[in-house]
Design an enzyme around this catalytic site. Structure first.
Site, short mmCIF file in Angstrom:
data_model
loop_
_atom_site.label_atom_id
_atom_site.label_comp_id
_atom_site.label_asym_id
_atom_site.label_seq_id
_atom_site.Cartn_x
_atom_site.Cartn_y
_atom_site.Cartn_z
NE ARG A 37 19.02 11.09 -17.04
CZ ARG A 37 18.85 11.88 -18.09
NH1 ARG A 37 18.00 11.53 -19.03
NH2 ARG A 37 19.51 13.01 -18.20
CE LYS A 200 22.36 28.38 -30.63
NZ LYS A 200 20.92 28.19 -30.46
N GLY A 376 20.34 20.98 -17.82
CA GLY A 376 19.61 22.25 -17.75
C GLY A 376 19.42 22.71 -16.33
#
Ligand code: AMP
Length: 396
Positions: A37, A200, A376
């Protein structure tokens, strides 16, 4: 298509430029365990140094929850960044981030200097997009650059808040993420195959719905596949199941059919007697999972089926592992998908998170067209959502 300003559109010479980076690096015992990063942020920082800006960097690290907890200090990042840049990086170690010390240090900066502020999440207002904190941050600088894709789906003070207070632009890293993923979602070369996995269904409903309007083939593996198995009337033993999502899974299967999207589920599975690498395991067809067993990976026939689809594609996006890849006995499906992506001439996009980790772990990272730095955020792009951190940046 978004037409946001880029850092190259700003006149930065002699100006104080506040840059939101994603320095949320993994740490162990106070040491950085992976500096990808930090490396990812270098092009924007180097461009600003070379063009005579005074570079003020900020980032969050972990979840200190609004308190100055020493284990979440960005001090090690300043040191590592200095090694990459081969120059001193000043570090303003203020518990309140924009304290008297930080203000004095910023006031004393010269063109080409680089300074890192303390962890923005030392302040409670950060994750609430608090106006006061945004104002304090903005007061340090003349211009603002957002180069943190990992938090672009959040409206925080250090990305959305400051954007409205200073002339703003995107950094090179965010620009590349948006260019590659945004363009792919708008005008993919076909066949366009999306592969979704992970635990999920509920996390990925919006993604599935949006992708059904765009892709030619949707592959669903991982724990989320079992809710679809139940929707098809199959038993899943102790496999992951979201009972309350079975009806939705049924409607998604119908929707895919109505839209002419090929929706592929695993045809076989590696099942085990427990959620453990030491459990007994075997491979069975998808409609033959016995009671007392749970599916932890896709089987060999599914791998073959998915490989053929990938080989035929011109664009592939992937988010979520095909099984419990953290356990060696159930990692094969995930690594086989990673390998299949190295053998196609398609544009291959890895949507961050666990799939990016699996690709890096497998040693295939160099062979992918694009590995997103935000799990995300990339999911929200696949979902067709506008990312607040990007939306807030000035248009050209
Ligand atoms: P997500 O955060 O939703 O992308 O889920 C990632 C997690 O899903 C990983 O930690 C995997 O171990 C887990 N996972 C994938 N397949 C299965 C499965 N069949 N059963 C249980 N967990 C799974």
């Amino acid at each position: 298509m978004l037409n946001k300003k880029s850092v190259t559109d700003l006149a930065v010479a002699g100006k104080k430029v506040l840059v939101r980076c994603d320095f949320n690096v993994p740490m162990k015992d106070g040491a950085i365990t992976n500096d990808a990063r930090i490396e990812g942020a270098l092009p924007t920082i180097q461009y600003l140094i070379e063009n005579g800006a005074q570079v003020i960097l900020m980032s969050h690290l972990g979840r200190p929850k609004g308190e100055a907890k020493p284990e979440f200090t960005l001090a090690p990042v300043a040191v590592r960044l200095g090694e990459f840049l081969k120059k001193d990086v000043l570090f303003a170690d203020d518990a309140e981030v924009v304290g008297e010390n930080a203000k004095t240090m910023v006031a004393g900066m010269k063109d080409g200097d680089v300074l890192l502020l303390q962890n923005t999440r030392y302040r409670k207002e950060e994750t609430k997009n608090g106006e006061e904190f945004a104002k304090e941050l903005a007061s340090l600088a003349d211009l603002y650059v957002n180069d943190a894709f990992g938090t672009a789906h959040r409206a925080h003070a250090s990305n959305v808040g400051v954007s409205s207070l200073l002339p703003s632009a995107l950094g090179f890293l965010v620009k590349k993420e948006i260019d590659v993923m945004g363009k792919t979602m708008e005008a993919p070369e076909r066949p366009f195959v999306a592969i979704l996995g992970g635990a999920k269904v509920s996390d990925k409903i919006g993604v599935i719905e949006n992708l059904l309007d765009k892709v030619d083939t949707l592959i669903i593996g991982g724990g989320m596949a079992y809710t679809f198995f139940v929707a098809k009337g199959w038993s899943v033993g102790n496999s992951l199941l979201e009972v309350e999502k079975v009806e939705l899974a049924k409607s998604l299967l119908e929707k895919a059919e109505a839209k002419g999207v090929k929706l592929l589920l695993p045809v076989d599975n590696v099942i085990a007697t427990g959620f453990s690498n030491e459990a007994e395991f075997k491979t069975v067809a998808s409609n033959e999972i016995p009671d007392g067993w749970e599916g932890l990976d896709i089987g060999a026939a599914s791998i073959k089926l998915f490989e053929a689809e990938i080989a035929n594609a011109k664009t592939v996006v992937w988010n979520g592992p095909m099984g419990v890849f953290e356990m060696s006995n159930f990692a094969r499906g995930t690594f086989a998908v990673a390998e299949a992506l190295t053998k196609t001439d398609a544009l291959t996009i890895i949507g961050g998170g666990d799939s990016a980790a699996a690709v890096i772990q497998s040693g295939y990272a160099d062979k992918m067209s694009h590995i997103s730095t935000g799990g995300g955020a990339s999911l929200e792009l696949f979902e067709g959502k506008v990312l607040p951190g990007i939306d807030a940046i000035n248009e050209k």
